[in-house]
Write an enzyme that holds these catalytic residues in place. Structure first.
Site, PDB file in Angstrom:
ATOM      1  N   GLY A 239       0.752  -1.243   0.000  1.00  0.00           N
ATOM      2  CA  GLY A 239       0.000   0.000   0.000  1.00  0.00           C
ATOM      3  C   GLY A 239       0.781   1.290   0.000  1.00  0.00           C
ATOM      4  O   GLY A 239       0.194   2.360  -0.189  1.00  0.00           O
ATOM      5  N   GLU A 273       3.768  -6.866   1.497  1.00  0.00           N
ATOM      6  CA  GLU A 273       3.235  -7.188   0.166  1.00  0.00           C
ATOM      7  C   GLU A 273       3.249  -5.949  -0.732  1.00  0.00           C
ATOM      8  O   GLU A 273       2.202  -5.522  -1.225  1.00  0.00           O
ATOM      9  CB  GLU A 273       1.793  -7.688   0.296  1.00  0.00           C
ATOM     10  CG  GLU A 273       1.615  -8.901   1.186  1.00  0.00           C
ATOM     11  CD  GLU A 273       0.135  -9.207   1.468  1.00  0.00           C
ATOM     12  OE1 GLU A 273      -0.747  -8.395   1.112  1.00  0.00           O
ATOM     13  OE2 GLU A 273      -0.127 -10.272   2.043  1.00  0.00           O
ATOM     14  N   PRO A 274       4.401  -5.345  -0.969  1.00  0.00           N
ATOM     15  CA  PRO A 274       4.409  -4.146  -1.817  1.00  0.00           C
ATOM     16  C   PRO A 274       4.203  -4.512  -3.283  1.00  0.00           C
ATOM     17  O   PRO A 274       4.727  -5.523  -3.756  1.00  0.00           O
ATOM     18  CB  PRO A 274       5.832  -3.592  -1.615  1.00  0.00           C
ATOM     19  CG  PRO A 274       6.652  -4.814  -1.346  1.00  0.00           C
ATOM     20  CD  PRO A 274       5.767  -5.758  -0.575  1.00  0.00           C
ATOM     21  N   GLY A 275       3.422  -3.729  -3.982  1.00  0.00           N
ATOM     22  CA  GLY A 275       3.235  -3.939  -5.417  1.00  0.00           C
ATOM     23  C   GLY A 275       3.696  -2.706  -6.170  1.00  0.00           C
ATOM     24  O   GLY A 275       4.777  -2.650  -6.757  1.00  0.00           O
ATOM     25  N   ARG A 276       2.852  -1.661  -6.066  1.00  0.00           N
ATOM     26  CA  ARG A 276       3.092  -0.423  -6.812  1.00  0.00           C
ATOM     27  C   ARG A 276       4.493   0.154  -6.569  1.00  0.00           C
ATOM     28  O   ARG A 276       5.134   0.634  -7.487  1.00  0.00           O
ATOM     29  CB  ARG A 276       2.032   0.585  -6.357  1.00  0.00           C
ATOM     30  CG  ARG A 276       1.936   1.807  -7.217  1.00  0.00           C
ATOM     31  CD  ARG A 276       0.993   2.828  -6.589  1.00  0.00           C
ATOM     32  NE  ARG A 276      -0.258   2.312  -6.114  1.00  0.00           N
ATOM     33  CZ  ARG A 276      -1.415   2.349  -6.784  1.00  0.00           C
ATOM     34  NH1 ARG A 276      -1.462   2.886  -7.972  1.00  0.00           N
ATOM     35  NH2 ARG A 276      -2.524   1.855  -6.249  1.00  0.00           N
ATOM     36  N   ARG A 312      -6.153   3.363 -15.482  1.00  0.00           N
ATOM     37  CA  ARG A 312      -6.137   4.093 -14.202  1.00  0.00           C
ATOM     38  C   ARG A 312      -6.775   5.484 -14.262  1.00  0.00           C
ATOM     39  O   ARG A 312      -7.523   5.850 -13.363  1.00  0.00           O
ATOM     40  CB  ARG A 312      -4.707   4.175 -13.654  1.00  0.00           C
ATOM     41  CG  ARG A 312      -4.071   2.794 -13.392  1.00  0.00           C
ATOM     42  CD  ARG A 312      -2.856   2.877 -12.502  1.00  0.00           C
ATOM     43  NE  ARG A 312      -3.216   3.247 -11.157  1.00  0.00           N
ATOM     44  CZ  ARG A 312      -3.192   4.464 -10.687  1.00  0.00           C
ATOM     45  NH1 ARG A 312      -2.730   5.437 -11.427  1.00  0.00           N
ATOM     46  NH2 ARG A 312      -3.584   4.716  -9.459  1.00  0.00           N
ATOM     47  N   TYR A 316      -9.839   5.476 -11.763  1.00  0.00           N
ATOM     48  CA  TYR A 316      -9.571   6.069 -10.437  1.00  0.00           C
ATOM     49  C   TYR A 316      -9.226   7.555 -10.541  1.00  0.00           C
ATOM     50  O   TYR A 316      -8.625   8.111  -9.611  1.00  0.00           O
ATOM     51  CB  TYR A 316      -8.374   5.384  -9.760  1.00  0.00           C
ATOM     52  CG  TYR A 316      -8.338   3.887  -9.856  1.00  0.00           C
ATOM     53  CD1 TYR A 316      -9.164   3.093  -9.053  1.00  0.00           C
ATOM     54  CD2 TYR A 316      -7.483   3.249 -10.742  1.00  0.00           C
ATOM     55  CE1 TYR A 316      -9.122   1.716  -9.139  1.00  0.00           C
ATOM     56  CE2 TYR A 316      -7.434   1.870 -10.836  1.00  0.00           C
ATOM     57  CZ  TYR A 316      -8.257   1.116 -10.035  1.00  0.00           C
ATOM     58  OH  TYR A 316      -8.210  -0.242 -10.120  1.00  0.00           O
ATOM     59  N   CYS A 344     -14.363   4.507 -28.179  1.00  0.00           N
ATOM     60  CA  CYS A 344     -15.579   5.299 -28.389  1.00  0.00           C
ATOM     61  C   CYS A 344     -16.336   5.558 -27.098  1.00  0.00           C
ATOM     62  O   CYS A 344     -17.465   5.083 -26.929  1.00  0.00           O
ATOM     63  CB  CYS A 344     -16.457   4.602 -29.403  1.00  0.00           C
ATOM     64  SG  CYS A 344     -15.591   4.504 -30.957  1.00  0.00           S
ATOM     65  N   GLU A 345     -15.693   6.202 -26.151  1.00  0.00           N
ATOM     66  CA  GLU A 345     -16.437   6.746 -25.015  1.00  0.00           C
ATOM     67  C   GLU A 345     -15.642   7.890 -24.390  1.00  0.00           C
ATOM     68  O   GLU A 345     -14.417   7.900 -24.437  1.00  0.00           O
ATOM     69  CB  GLU A 345     -16.828   5.680 -24.000  1.00  0.00           C
ATOM     70  CG  GLU A 345     -15.755   4.783 -23.478  1.00  0.00           C
ATOM     71  CD  GLU A 345     -16.352   3.794 -22.469  1.00  0.00           C
ATOM     72  OE1 GLU A 345     -16.674   4.230 -21.366  1.00  0.00           O
ATOM     73  OE2 GLU A 345     -16.480   2.608 -22.808  1.00  0.00           O
TER      74      GLU A 345
HETATM   75  N1  LLP Z   1      -1.774  -6.898  -0.700  1.00  0.00           N
HETATM   76  C1  LLP Z   1      -3.089  -6.980  -0.937  1.00  0.00           C
HETATM   77  C2  LLP Z   1      -3.899  -7.929  -0.173  1.00  0.00           C
HETATM   78  C3  LLP Z   1      -3.670  -6.144  -1.912  1.00  0.00           C
HETATM   79  O1  LLP Z   1      -4.993  -6.209  -2.137  1.00  0.00           O
HETATM   80  C4  LLP Z   1      -2.874  -5.227  -2.634  1.00  0.00           C
HETATM   81  C5  LLP Z   1      -3.448  -4.358  -3.660  1.00  0.00           C
HETATM   82  C6  LLP Z   1      -1.490  -5.213  -2.360  1.00  0.00           C
HETATM   83  C7  LLP Z   1      -0.976  -6.051  -1.380  1.00  0.00           C
HETATM   84  C8  LLP Z   1      -0.540  -4.319  -3.073  1.00  0.00           C
HETATM   85  O2  LLP Z   1      -0.806  -2.975  -2.852  1.00  0.00           O
HETATM   86  P1  LLP Z   1       0.206  -1.870  -3.404  1.00  0.00           P
HETATM   87  O3  LLP Z   1       1.488  -2.015  -2.650  1.00  0.00           O
HETATM   88  O4  LLP Z   1       0.407  -2.100  -4.858  1.00  0.00           O
HETATM   89  O5  LLP Z   1      -0.481  -0.591  -3.133  1.00  0.00           O
HETATM   90  N2  LLP Z   1      -5.629  -1.076  -9.474  1.00  0.00           N
HETATM   91  C9  LLP Z   1      -5.484  -0.081  -8.440  1.00  0.00           C
HETATM   92  C10 LLP Z   1      -4.796  -0.640  -7.207  1.00  0.00           C
HETATM   93  C11 LLP Z   1      -5.481  -1.836  -6.638  1.00  0.00           C
HETATM   94  C12 LLP Z   1      -4.773  -2.409  -5.427  1.00  0.00           C
HETATM   95  C13 LLP Z   1      -5.335  -3.726  -5.053  1.00  0.00           C
HETATM   96  N3  LLP Z   1      -4.677  -4.372  -3.967  1.00  0.00           N
HETATM   97  C14 LLP Z   1      -4.725   1.110  -9.009  1.00  0.00           C
HETATM   98  O6  LLP Z   1      -4.369   1.104 -10.171  1.00  0.00           O
HETATM   99  O7  LLP Z   1      -4.500   2.084  -8.290  1.00  0.00           O
END
Ligand code: LLP
Length: 423
Positions: A239, A273-276, A312, A316, A344-345
């Site tokens: 997050g 659990e970092p993603g972004r 995105r 969002y 087309c939107e």
């Molecule tokens: N762990 C869990 C259980 C999650 O649901 C998520 C993201 C993460 C970790 C990773 O979060 P991050 O570190 O990436 O913030 N599509 C949206 C974001 C959806 C996030 C869903 N869950 C966007 O483009 O902003």
């Protein structure tokens, strides 16, 4: 910091001109930088050096096998939310012992695959789910390592569609039921209670919500231990936000300090659990200007990328900085334009009233910070092929997912016999 910079008057991805890649691969295309991926992973994991933390990359942010393999080589684990993501993580060489399985709707076959692979932990989100997991594990004569995802009822202060930690959200088990749910789960066959999990939302730019949630989790771990549960794992989710629009979020080091202050001396293994944060700024979406159109009231820059390639902004109101591939001179005038795609939107709008240097048909532009939740959320809306992905490593690049041909796309459809008539 990333490795997309202007050199010799044009945008480079590491040591390669973006225009060279775009010419060979075609547009639109995603380009990822190995050096940036590595840097971000190291900065994040470095925040927990010496504290027995497991960094599980959230595969949902970018699930390309080459990206996963790059992270696997650095020692990353994975947070997966489907059997498909599990298969990708394993195929990329991430050991099962470093994989956690999250998500509110796991199906029995997904549980079975994960159990047989020997994953580190199931992050269970409900009572019906723990009962099914117990049945599946018992049938296989196995024991499922479990943490419950708890809902701490904390406001993450981020976009409503990506907030997950409020009581009204679908995620986690309700705070007031946690004690009972742990007690009942501990008595189920095939279940080994080992941890607590929390994830309050995505793109957080303030440490307070993390701090509040982590402190609540600490108290919970103390309570659960008093109630006799052997809690050895605490998963604090992902997050942490990235700088899309110039707002600088807290650094991984200060985020790490908050986590360690809350949990550091609990004698648990911390999981993140970092993603972004790992992939966001390691990717750009490159697109060509098709037309510049003067409307009655506004100027439109029409690109060959669209909402189906990067959703995105439409979904969002996400902001992505847009760079021209040719470096604008500091004196060059800026013009206001709406940047849109061909779908087309009206929702197919990347930016309204954006200040950009003058562009014309044939020019290339790059959306920055597109490595997370970009390609993974792409669709084929308007029968537009899935956007290809490219990985750069210094002066080399390779296509890591090719653009499907229109024939390949159409082959997925079939005409039912009653319409075919053998003609
Ligand atoms: N762990 C869990 C259980 C999650 O649901 C998520 C993201 C993460 C970790 C990773 O979060 P991050 O570190 O990436 O913030 N599509 C949206 C974001 C959806 C996030 C869903 N869950 C966007 O483009 O902003």
């Amino acid at each position: 910091m990333d490795h997309f910079t202007y050199k010799n008057g044009e945008l480079y991805a590491e040591d390669l001109p973006v225009a060279t890649i775009a010419k060979e691969v075609g547009t639109p295309c995603y380009i990822y930088s190995t050096a940036t991926l590595e840097r971000h992973y190291k900065v994040f994991s470095g925040a927990f050096d010496g504290s027995n933390a497991l960094v599980c990359f959230a595969v949902k942010a970018n699930s390309n096998l080459a990206v996963l393999k790059t992270l696997a080589n650095l020692g990353a684990g994975a947070d997966v939310v489907s059997g498909g993501e599990l298969q990708r993580a394993l195929a990329a060489g991430i050991p099962a012992s470093k994989i956690v399985f999250s998500g509110v709707g796991k199906r029995p076959w997904e549980m079975e695959t994960a159990l047989k692979a020997g994953i580190h932990q199931f992050n269970v989100e409900s009572e019906p789910e723990i009962r099914v997991l117990s049945e599946v594990a018992s049938r296989l004569g196995m024991e499922a390592p479990v943490a419950f995802r708890v809902n701490p009822d904390v406001d993450a202060k981020t976009h409503a569609k990506i907030s997950t930690g409020k009581a009204e959200n679908k995620f986690g088990v309700p705070w007031q039921d946690v004690s009972r749910i742990y007690r009942e789960a501990a008595a189920l066959p095939g279940i080994k209670i080992q941890g607590v999990d929390v994830h309050i939302g995505s793109q957080l730019t303030d440490l307070d919500p993390f701090n509040n949630a982590f402190k609540r989790v600490r108290e919970l771990v103390e309570d659960l231990r008093r109630e006799g549960h052997d809690i050895t794992q605490v998963d604090l989710g992902g997050g942490l936000g990235i700088p899309y629009d110039g707002t600088i979020p807290p650094s991984p080091a200060s985020y790490g300090a908050v986590a360690i202050e809350a949990m550091g001396n609990m004698g648990v293994q911390l999981i993140f659990e970092p993603g972004r944060l790992i992939v966001g700024n390691a990717g750009i979406l490159v697109s060509e200007v098709i037309y510049v159109k003067q409307g009655a009231e506004r100027k439109f820059i029409i690109l060959d990328a669209a909402m189906n390639d990067l959703i995105r902004p439409a979904m969002y109101d996400g902001y992505h900085h847009i760079d021209t591939i040719l470096e604008p001179s500091s004196e060059s005038i800026r013009e206001l334009a709406d940047v849109v795609g061909p779908v087309c939107e009206t929702g197919d709008t990347f930016a309204r009233g954006r200040e950009l240097p003058p562009v014309e048909a044939g020019d290339l532009v790059a959306f920055r910070s597109a490595g997370a939740y970009g390609a993974v959320m792409a669709s084929t809306y308007n029968t537009r092929p899935l956007v290809p992905e490219v990985l750069v490593n210094k002066d080399q690049f390779e296509v890591i997912r090719k653009r499907p041909s229109l024939d390949e796309m159409l082959e997925l459809d079939t005409i039912p016999t009653w319409l075919d008539n053998g003609k």
